[in-house]
Scaffold this motif. Structure first.
Motif, PDB file in Angstrom:
ATOM      1  N   ASP A   1      48.708   2.175  55.265  1.00 44.96           N
ATOM      2  CA  ASP A   1      48.626   2.022  56.706  1.00 44.96           C
ATOM      3  C   ASP A   1      48.554   0.441  56.945  1.00 44.96           C
ATOM      4  O   ASP A   1      48.616   0.059  58.020  1.00 44.96           O
ATOM      5  N   ALA A   2      48.467  -0.345  56.104  1.00 44.80           N
ATOM      6  CA  ALA A   2      48.554  -1.723  56.243  1.00 44.80           C
ATOM      7  C   ALA A   2      49.621  -2.334  56.872  1.00 44.80           C
ATOM      8  O   ALA A   2      50.720  -1.626  56.507  1.00 44.80           O
ATOM      9  N   LEU A   3      49.741  -3.357  57.843  1.00 41.76           N
ATOM     10  CA  LEU A   3      50.833  -3.671  58.526  1.00 41.76           C
ATOM     11  C   LEU A   3      51.116  -5.522  58.370  1.00 41.76           C
ATOM     12  O   LEU A   3      52.103  -5.893  58.853  1.00 41.76           O
ATOM     13  N   ASN A   4      50.001  -5.809  57.983  1.00 43.25           N
ATOM     14  CA  ASN A   4      49.793  -7.513  57.951  1.00 43.25           C
ATOM     15  C   ASN A   4      48.965  -7.829  56.845  1.00 43.25           C
ATOM     16  O   ASN A   4      48.029  -7.325  56.455  1.00 43.25           O
TER      17      ASN A   4
ATOM     18  N   SER B   1      53.571 -10.088  58.401  1.00 41.32           N
ATOM     19  CA  SER B   1      53.592  -8.705  59.072  1.00 41.32           C
ATOM     20  C   SER B   1      55.015  -8.160  59.028  1.00 41.32           C
ATOM     21  O   SER B   1      55.947  -8.596  58.766  1.00 41.32           O
ATOM     22  N   TRP B   2      54.939  -6.631  59.179  1.00 41.89           N
ATOM     23  CA  TRP B   2      55.910  -5.836  59.008  1.00 41.89           C
ATOM     24  C   TRP B   2      55.745  -4.595  59.681  1.00 41.89           C
ATOM     25  O   TRP B   2      54.732  -4.301  60.218  1.00 41.89           O
ATOM     26  N   ASN B   3      56.936  -3.800  59.849  1.00 42.42           N
ATOM     27  CA  ASN B   3      56.784  -2.501  60.749  1.00 42.42           C
ATOM     28  C   ASN B   3      56.759  -1.480  59.905  1.00 42.42           C
ATOM     29  O   ASN B   3      57.314  -1.513  58.587  1.00 42.42           O
ATOM     30  N   LYS B   4      55.894  -0.499  60.216  1.00 46.77           N
ATOM     31  CA  LYS B   4      55.598   0.717  59.441  1.00 46.77           C
ATOM     32  C   LYS B   4      57.017   1.522  59.281  1.00 46.77           C
ATOM     33  O   LYS B   4      57.534   1.806  60.238  1.00 46.77           O
TER      34      LYS B   4
ATOM     35  N   LEU C   1      60.138  -7.771  58.504  1.00 50.34           N
ATOM     36  CA  LEU C   1      59.277  -8.367  57.869  1.00 50.34           C
ATOM     37  C   LEU C   1      59.359  -9.676  58.506  1.00 50.34           C
ATOM     38  O   LEU C   1      60.395 -10.485  58.426  1.00 50.34           O
TER      39      LEU C   1
ATOM     40  N   SER D   1      61.727  -4.509  51.027  1.00 51.34           N
ATOM     41  CA  SER D   1      62.183  -5.165  52.249  1.00 51.34           C
ATOM     42  C   SER D   1      62.986  -6.300  51.818  1.00 51.34           C
ATOM     43  O   SER D   1      63.262  -6.856  50.567  1.00 51.34           O
TER      44      SER D   1
ATOM     45  N   PRO E   1      59.913  -1.256  54.164  1.00 53.75           N
ATOM     46  CA  PRO E   1      59.420  -1.760  55.419  1.00 53.75           C
ATOM     47  C   PRO E   1      60.540  -2.582  55.974  1.00 53.75           C
ATOM     48  O   PRO E   1      61.587  -3.199  55.249  1.00 53.75           O
TER      49      PRO E   1
ATOM     50  N   TYR F   1      51.439  -0.395  49.419  1.00 57.53           N
ATOM     51  CA  TYR F   1      52.470  -1.292  49.495  1.00 57.53           C
ATOM     52  C   TYR F   1      52.067  -2.532  48.237  1.00 57.53           C
ATOM     53  O   TYR F   1      50.747  -2.913  47.953  1.00 57.53           O
TER      54      TYR F   1
END
Length: 995
Positions: free
Chosen positions: A860-863, A828-831, A814, A890, A811, A839
């Motif tokens: 699919d989680a981003l945060n 939060s982070w970018n896919k 971050l 990351s 990822p 994750y």
């Protein structure tokens, strides 16, 4: 320079320092050892003037140290040198490898050795093939690892190496995976003494144990063990017609699993010497047989009636019986018996010869002349039986005996003497039995009649005349022989009345003659009777058949024999063709050519001389036509990679074919196979898989040979073995490896399919000597199916498939932010590109230097939001993408929670120029505290103090006596601050102090 060097000499808790003696010598040496990156002295020592080495003991394994060596020189100066060294790591303890009953996985577990380490390195080897199955590096905190995708029932060896710098310490252990149980066990008979057992899935066990038990005697017949890979076994020397039970179990190491079982009967033996014969009672038959070896459940005995064997009775008897009697049968009837031995579902039968019951004579017998002087008609009513015996006699002397089949109820006797008394007898026949006869008599009508015949009897120079004596009596016979065509008289014949035949000799072969004769009685002659015939012609000589070198032609030659000839008849035929050639030529022709014949065919010629109705044939002459070469020769792969299937179309004729096989790159013949004519295909076995061969077929016809066109074909290559695919570093590629199978090939073809897709994503070709290829530019964190075929010419082997996944992408971007809370942080982070299973999000508490929380999130989680955190503490977060056993992390980012404001603030004035402030912190922590002092009257700040995280009080000095001050205490955590309410207090007056 001292040239100091350090080495642990294989000891994980010691270091040996060595140096060179400086020029001029040294008075002594001082040595100091400390941890690398730290100024803390751990050990020191000294060495004498002549020393060049020194040991440090009691060190921590796998730790990096810094050592300073100081030499006191003779000139009272000093020289020193600093070196770094690392002790060897300690090996792991309590290493274990267990399957937990799994057929495809092993779990490794260990306890950490004493000291430090950089990482662990695991190597898993397959014991039988000595091939490396898995090669894994793990972080120093790991203590377990699960190996997947292993072979069932196989032994593996694990070596765990502890790495620290360039040193390592290893420990090994062995273990088996649980075996898999074979399936589809079948037990089938192949004969009366053999059973064949077959099963599937035999590769999942090191050993298979088979036990065959005789269910009749409940004894073990055969017990054996077979190594991995055996899929069938034939049990021999068993009892016929016996039921057996087969049990199978699988073993690998200490594991033994019971498998399936099956039962089957051996085929029973057929009864021997089956007979059907007459019994003592009338109209009864008894069946007997010999009891064969082995066992059976019962006999099924079927009585069949008539020649077509229609079943009339079915009887079951015990397996130990050897006879049975059938009563109340029809007289004069044909019977047979079939005895079937039954064992389970299997049968073995034997048939007896036919037998008959005794017949009865016909009734209603009659004999009538019907007005004819030369015949009598006998008739009767039908009787049961096989047929009839008829006898006609004259004055108790037999005239004619006849046998007639059943269904005939009359018979006419021809050629009898006129005016003669005859007796007729008839009996019924049934097999070997004949009934007593019934008889009747009657007369023919009298009539003076003569019959004359003339026959050559197969002779070429004589004719034989025969006749019947006149019924009215005669004194003799007279006659004349004529040449029929020229009407010239040859001779006269005079004979007595007791003559009924005469032979006329010295005649010309193949010539027609006419004989005229009459009966003589006294002076009178009966009307003339005449007969004509030819003498037998002589066969032609010197008959030959010659190949004219025309592909479809043969010429016949012959010589004419003595005597007359009407014509020559030529008959040409072949045993392999139904069509014959027949032709006739004139008496003066002596050769003939046959055209349009079948190629490659052996022909036979017979030349026949025709004279009237008679023929005389020569011996057979024979010759072959030239064969044609075979057409459409085709070479295709056979049923196995070691076979070629050769087929062709016969162009016509030929005695047999010679199939010649050679390696395509060489002209040397490696196989000669002769096949008969009519065969148009051949399977060649025992060849090299994936090889190119040349086939030529030679057609033979008698002494003549011709070759076909050459055909080229390939055997199918064997598929590669031990196919594997693993991620190739972090480049999102797969390293595919395999072992070459026996035989040849032109190369390999690989196809890569994305998980769940039926269309190939990538197709690659590899050379025939290649054993590995790297498939690059794949999607990270994605599973792929890799298929490989060996290619030889236009043919492919069976495919080999394997699956593997690329490592996931880490990822990015971050962030860890504080939403203004003392107990929550937002991450939060970018896919990242590609796929992943999930994750792992890890939150570290930097204030306590320990792992705080770990969360597993969907791919699919981003945060996420962290709650219930400690106020005023610093945290670090890291997000790891996981795909199977591969991870990508990351970078770490840090953030603080808001601190809680100090409470229970108190102020006191211990002196006119000082104030003492104290406070408490309710929950959580703080990076530090700030105390602000402000003059209450003017509102101007008079001082500020920054304190550590452990401070809970502070003395404010250099204040003005008798002055009121406002004090605020703030807790700080990173960029965040939380302040108490302002508290006012006044310093003491000097006079108050004096009082």
């Amino acid at each position: 320079l001292l040239n100091v060097s350090a080495s642990d000499h294989g000891r994980s808790d010691s270091l040996l320092l060595s140096w060179d003696e400086p020029e001029g010598g040294a008075r002594g040496y001082l040595l100091a050892l400390s941890s690398l990156g730290s100024d803390m002295l751990l050990q020191n020592g000294s060495a004498g003037a002549n020393a060049t080495s020194f040991w440090f003991h009691g060190l921590t394994p796998g730790t990096r140290y810094e050592v300073e060596v100081t030499a006191t020189l003779a000139c009272m100066d000093t020289a020193y040198q600093t070196v770094t060294a690392q002790t060897s790591p300690a090996p792991v303890r309590n290493l274990s490898l267990s399957s937990g009953g799994s057929t495809a996985s092993l779990r490794a577990a260990w306890a950490h050795g004493h000291g430090q380490r950089d990482q662990y390195h695991l190597e898993l080897w397959h014991s039988d093939s000595q091939s490396l199955v898995s090669n894994v590096s793990l972080p120093p905190s790991a203590s377990t690892f699960l190996f997947h995708g292993l072979l069932a029932g196989s032994e593996y060896a694990l070596r765990v190496s502890t790495l620290a710098g360039s040193s390592q310490a290893s420990t090994s252990v062995h273990q088996w995976t649980a075996p898999s149980i074979p399936t589809q066990l079948r037990l089938s008979p192949v004969s009366s003494t053999r059973l064949v057992a077959s099963w599937a899935g035999a590769a999942g066990a090191a050993w298979l144990h088979l036990e065959l038990r005789n269910l009749l005697t409940q004894t073990v017949t055969t017990s054996l063990s077979a190594r991995r890979g055996l899929t069938s076994y034939t049990f021999q020397h068993l009892h016929p017609g016996t039921r057996y039970w087969l049990g199978l179990s699988a073993t690998a190491g200490s594991y033994t699993l019971p498998g399936p079982n099956a039962t089957a009967w051996t085929y029973p033996l057929s009864p021997g010497n089956v007979t059907l014969s007459r019994a003592e009672e009338q109209n009864s038959l008894q069946a007997r047989w010999s009891v064969p070896a082995g066992q059976r459940d019962l006999y099924l005995v079927t009585l069949q009636e008539g020649g077509d064997g229609v079943p009339t009775r079915n009887i079951s008897v015990g397996g130990d019986n050897d006879h049975i009697t059938f009563h109340g049968l029809s007289p004069g009837q044909q019977y047979s018996v079939q005895v079937v031995a039954v064992a389970g579902p299997h049968r073995a039968s034997a048939q007896s010869p036919a037998a008959w019951t005794e017949p009865r004579a016909p009734s209603g017998v009659s004999l009538s002349s019907q007005g004819s002087p030369h015949s009598l008609l006998a008739s009767w009513e039908e009787a049961m039986g096989e047929g009839y015996l008829l006898a006609l006699s004259l004055a108790e002397h037999p005239v004619k005996n006849s046998s007639l089949p059943r269904g005939v109820t009359s018979f006419t006797y021809e050629g009898l003497h006129p005016g003669t008394l005859y007796t007729f007898e008839i009996s019924t026949v049934a097999g070997p039995y004949t009934s007593s006869p019934r008889s009747i008599s009657n007369w023919t009508y009298p009539l003076p009649l003569e019959q004359l015949t003339l026959s050559n009897g197969g002779q070429s120079t004589s004719l034989q005349a025969s006749w019947r004596a006149a019924s009215s009596g005669s004194t003799g016979y007279t006659g004349t022989l004529w040449e029929t065509k020229s009407q010239e008289r040859v001779r006269n014949v005079t004979l007595g009345n007791d003559w009924t035949n005469v032979t006329l000799e010295s005649l010309v072969p193949g010539r027609q003659y006419t004989l005229e004769m009459a009966a003589v009685a006294g002076p009178y002659r009966s009307p003339v009777r005449s007969a004509t015939d030819w003498t037998y012609p002589l066969a032609p000589a010197g008959v030959t058949l010659t190949n004219t070198r025309r592909p479809m032609g043969l010429t016949a030659f012959w010589d004419k024999a003595a005597g007359d000839v009407d014509q020559f008849h030529l008959q040409l035929y072949s045993k392999s063709h139904a069509a014959h050639r027949n032709t006739s030529v004139g008496p003066n022709t002596h050769n003939f050519t046959f055209l349009g014949l079948s190629p490659g065919t052996q022909y036979f010629l017979k030349v026949t001389v025709l004279a009237g109705p008679y023929r005389s044939s020569s011996h057979f002459a024979t010759e072959w036509t030239y064969p044609l070469s075979l057409a459409n020769v085709s070479v295709q792969p056979g049923r196995t990679p070691q076979e070629l299937h050769v087929s062709w179309v016969e162009s016509g004729g030929g005695r047999d074919h010679l199939v010649q096989l050679s390696v395509a790159e060489s002209l040397s013949i490696i196989r000669n196979v002769s096949v008969p004519r009519g065969v148009t295909q051949l399977d060649l076995e025992g060849l090299m898989p994936g090889s190119r061969y040349r086939v030529e077929i030679i057609s033979q016809a008698g002494p003549h040979r011709i070759s076909s066109q050459t055909a080229i074909g390939y055997t199918v290559p064997l598929p590669p073995r031990s196919l594997s695919a693993r991620p190739a570093g972090m480049a999102w590629a797969l390293a595919v490896r395999w072992d070459a199978a026996p035989g040849q090939r032109d190369g390999y073809l690989l196809s890569v399919f994305e998980e769940g897709s039926s269309a190939p994503l990538r197709s690659l070709a590899a050379g025939k000597d290649s054993t590995n290829v790297t498939v690059s530019q794949l999607e990270p964190g994605t599973c792929y199916l890799v298929g490989i075929w060996a290619v030889a010419g236009p043919y492919r082997s069976l495919p080999q498939n394997t699956t593997s996944c690329t490592a996931p992408a880490a990822p990015t971007n971050l962030s860890l932010t504080n939403p203004g809370s003392s107990s929550e942080l937002y991450t939060s982070w970018n896919k990242p590109p590609g796929g992943r299973d999930h994750y792992h999000v890890t939150l570290y508490s930097l204030s306590t230097q320990s792992r705080s929380q770990v969360q597993t999130l969907s791919p699919d989680a981003l945060n996420m939001t962290w709650t219930d955190l400690e106020a005023g503490s610093e945290f670090a977060v890291q997000v790891t993408a996981v795909k199977g056993s591969f991870e990508a992390s990351s970078i770490k980012v840090t953030q603080w929670t808001y601190p809680l404001a100090p409470v229970n603030l108190t102020l006191g004035s211990p002196s006119p120029s000082a104030l003492v402030v104290s406070w408490a912190l309710k929950g959580g922590g703080a990076e530090g505290f700030v105390v602000d002092v402000r003059d209450t009257a003017s509102g101007a700040p008079t001082g500020q103090a920054a304190l550590g995280s452990n401070a809970r009080s502070h003395i404010l000095r250099r204040l003005s006596p008798g002055t009121c001050y406002g004090v605020v205490v703030s807790a700080t955590a990173g960029p965040f601050r939380a302040s108490s309410a302002s508290l006012t207090h006044c310093t003491r007056e000097w006079d108050a102090l004096l009082a």
